[in-house]
Scaffold this active site. Structure first.
Site, PDB file in Angstrom:
ATOM      1  N   THR A  99     -92.592 -32.524 -70.576  1.00  0.00           N
ATOM      2  CA  THR A  99     -91.900 -31.825 -71.485  1.00  0.00           C
ATOM      3  C   THR A  99     -92.498 -31.462 -72.683  1.00  0.00           C
ATOM      4  O   THR A  99     -92.185 -30.148 -73.293  1.00  0.00           O
ATOM      5  CB  THR A  99     -90.448 -32.648 -72.013  1.00  0.00           C
ATOM      6  N   SER A 138     -86.842 -25.182 -66.440  1.00  0.00           N
ATOM      7  CA  SER A 138     -86.911 -26.506 -66.955  1.00  0.00           C
ATOM      8  C   SER A 138     -88.394 -27.152 -66.530  1.00  0.00           C
ATOM      9  O   SER A 138     -89.254 -26.323 -65.672  1.00  0.00           O
ATOM     10  CB  SER A 138     -86.272 -27.393 -65.993  1.00  0.00           C
ATOM     11  N   THR A 139     -88.892 -28.047 -67.679  1.00  0.00           N
ATOM     12  CA  THR A 139     -90.219 -28.393 -67.273  1.00  0.00           C
ATOM     13  C   THR A 139     -90.281 -29.014 -65.826  1.00  0.00           C
ATOM     14  O   THR A 139     -91.399 -28.785 -65.333  1.00  0.00           O
ATOM     15  CB  THR A 139     -90.296 -29.667 -68.448  1.00  0.00           C
ATOM     16  N   ASN A 140     -88.967 -29.427 -65.267  1.00  0.00           N
ATOM     17  CA  ASN A 140     -89.453 -30.174 -64.213  1.00  0.00           C
ATOM     18  C   ASN A 140     -89.666 -29.157 -62.696  1.00  0.00           C
ATOM     19  O   ASN A 140     -89.916 -29.684 -61.846  1.00  0.00           O
ATOM     20  CB  ASN A 140     -88.185 -30.999 -63.808  1.00  0.00           C
ATOM     21  N   THR A 185    -131.426 -49.187 -40.192  1.00  0.00           N
ATOM     22  CA  THR A 185    -130.108 -49.829 -39.995  1.00  0.00           C
ATOM     23  C   THR A 185    -129.944 -51.143 -40.855  1.00  0.00           C
ATOM     24  O   THR A 185    -130.716 -51.814 -40.553  1.00  0.00           O
ATOM     25  CB  THR A 185    -129.497 -49.998 -38.544  1.00  0.00           C
ATOM     26  N   SER A 316    -137.638 -42.663 -69.232  1.00  0.00           N
ATOM     27  CA  SER A 316    -137.572 -43.913 -69.882  1.00  0.00           C
ATOM     28  C   SER A 316    -138.163 -43.662 -71.381  1.00  0.00           C
ATOM     29  O   SER A 316    -138.970 -42.681 -71.719  1.00  0.00           O
ATOM     30  CB  SER A 316    -138.502 -44.980 -69.428  1.00  0.00           C
ATOM     31  N   LYS A 322    -142.266 -42.420 -66.425  1.00  0.00           N
ATOM     32  CA  LYS A 322    -141.154 -42.795 -65.279  1.00  0.00           C
ATOM     33  C   LYS A 322    -140.045 -41.687 -65.422  1.00  0.00           C
ATOM     34  O   LYS A 322    -139.947 -41.026 -66.319  1.00  0.00           O
ATOM     35  CB  LYS A 322    -140.338 -44.109 -65.974  1.00  0.00           C
TER      36      LYS A 322
END
Length: 465
Positions: A99, A138-140, A185, A316, A322
């Site tokens: 609302t 309506s907001t709804n 796996t 890094s 790195k």
């Protein structure tokens, strides 16, 4: 500039005269003073689009004078264009089922329309936020309809990004189709495979995500606009309901449809859970792919090092040289956020009661954030990572030849038990399977070469036959 005084059913409040919002927004700013996330501006723009459509329909139905409607239409367009973004600073997390957000839009459009008509902000006898901007709404019904439109637009963007990512993965599938490597796996040596096959599997997963997300748009096309407060349509004429559907279709270019049971759309949020669930599925696949790439890229000397990810920034502040897989890490974090948002959407959707869900603002924030994060991260992932991936062929060959994976190809010739003994010996004596086979004189060198042909090892069938 002096403040203006506005009134509501709770009393009076001073509003900065420079502000286009009014007393309802001011109260919401004070009540939900959480800081941080504000209401998604794409949602604001779709609510403004609905206000524009309503003004058009109410003008055509003679419920509103043309000059007033035209002022509301122009003001709504300016909100949609982003001219008043600074007037929408309410917290994304608010009570009232949205609302406050609807009132924020109503007040900004009303005050801008008043200016267009030559009046001063707060002069609501000219244009009233509720009587005029919110007429027959309506907001709804406004808020869920706006959320659905915003989500559809973002779904289309995401679907296109996924198509691009799928295509890039397929390019890598072809590019690496002749590069043999070790498959694994449970993180242990398994069987040989072509590097391209791994990217082909990724492409298939993203293709499924793309199709699911593309199709779910259909679920969002039903609107409850005109249903007003609980879906019964009180204070909205039948003509308003039907014409709103037509006008919104024309304004958006989307295949929107009037719900045949607006009360359902007003109170039930399961569609948003369904959409979020598919976004979660995408997030799971993106997390899997990004984690695979990080693992295969690990090193460059002390890890697997078979995949070379593009270097995009120093990694890094203390270790010179790195470089970290930051794009893949970003994708993983976005995936985690999307999964977290899915949990929030699930809880919020299940917490609705009777004819309305009061937690729709949380659903809107999480759903739109997930869609936007995924669209942007997929685009970055494709452009800054997948597109420029390389394969370290030498490292792939070394890892494959030093593993016992090739022994599986011999099972049909020497049996499982004998193959296992040779694998154990190769590991114990730190020798390749080929060398052990030659030392044990199990097979001729010609037969070994025939069986261990990489193009046979990575396809269905029995190698060497």
């Amino acid at each position: 500039m002096e403040d203006r005084l506005e009134k509501d059913l709770l009393g009076e409040k001073k509003i900065q005269n420079s502000a286009y919002f009014g007393i309802n927004t001011q109260r919401a700013m004070e009540n939900f003073n959480l800081g941080g996330k504000i209401v998604n501006l794409n949602l604001i723009r779709e609510i403004a689009l609905i206000k524009k459509a309503a003004a058009i329909v109410n003008r055509d139905l003679k419920e509103m004078t043309a000059d007033k409607a035209d002022a509301i239409i122009r003001a709504s367009e300016e909100v949609i264009e982003g001219r008043f973004d600074d007037q929408f600073s309410l917290s994304a997390f608010q009570g009232g089922a949205g609302t406050s957000t609807n009132m924020n839009v109503n007040e900004v459009i009303a005050n801008r329309a008043i200016e267009i008509l030559g009046g001063k902000k707060g002069q609501y006898t000219l244009v009233h936020p509720l009587n005029d901007v919110n007429m027959s709404q309506s907001t709804n019904d406004v808020y869920p309809t706006a959320l659905r439109i915003a989500a559809i637009r973002q779904i289309r963007k995401l679907s296109n990004c996924l198509a691009d990512l799928q295509e890039e993965l397929q390019i890598k599938e072809n590019e690496f189709s002749n590069m043999i490597k070790l498959g694994r796996t449970q993180l242990m040596d398994a069987l040989p495979m072509m590097a391209g096959q791994g990217f082909g599997a990724y492409a298939k997963a993203i293709a499924r995500d793309r199709w699911r997300i593309y199709k779910v748009e259909e679920r969002l096309r039903e609107m409850n606009i005109g249903g007003t407060a609980i879906g019964t349509g009180l204070n909205a004429r039948n003509k308003f309901i039907y014409e709103m559907t037509d006008v919104l279709q024309n304004l958006t270019g989307l295949g929107l449809a009037r719900s045949d049971y607006p009360m359902d759309i007003t109170q039930n949020c399961d569609v948003f859970v369904e959409v979020s669930g598919l976004l979660k599925a995408l997030a799971v696949n993106l997390m899997k792919i990004s984690n695979d790439l990080r693992l295969l890229n690990s090193g460059p000397r002390g890890g697997i090092g078979e995949v070379i990810l593009p270097e995009v920034q120093a990694g890094s502040t203390i270790m010179p040289g790195k470089v970290n897989p930051v794009i893949a890490e970003m994708v993983g974090q976005v995936s985690m956020r999307v999964i977290s948002n899915d949990t929030a959407i699930t809880l919020a959707s299940g917490s609705g009661q009777l004819e309305l869900n009061a937690f729709t603002p949380l659903i809107a924030e999480c759903l739109l954030e997930s869609l936007e994060l995924l669209e942007r991260s997929v685009t970055i992932f494709k452009g800054k990572c997948i597109k420029n991936i390389k394969i370290n062929e030498e490292k792939c060959r070394d890892n494959l030849e030093s593993s016992t994976a090739l022994v599986t190809a011999l099972v049909h010739y020497i049996g499982y038990d004998r193959a296992a003994q040779l694998a154990k010996k190769a590991l114990r004596e730190n020798k390749t399977i080929r060398k052990v086979l030659l030392e044990e004189k199990v097979l001729t060198e010609e037969k070994i070469d025939e069986i261990m042909n990489p193009y046979q090892l990575t396809k269905p069938g029995i190698p060497g036959r």
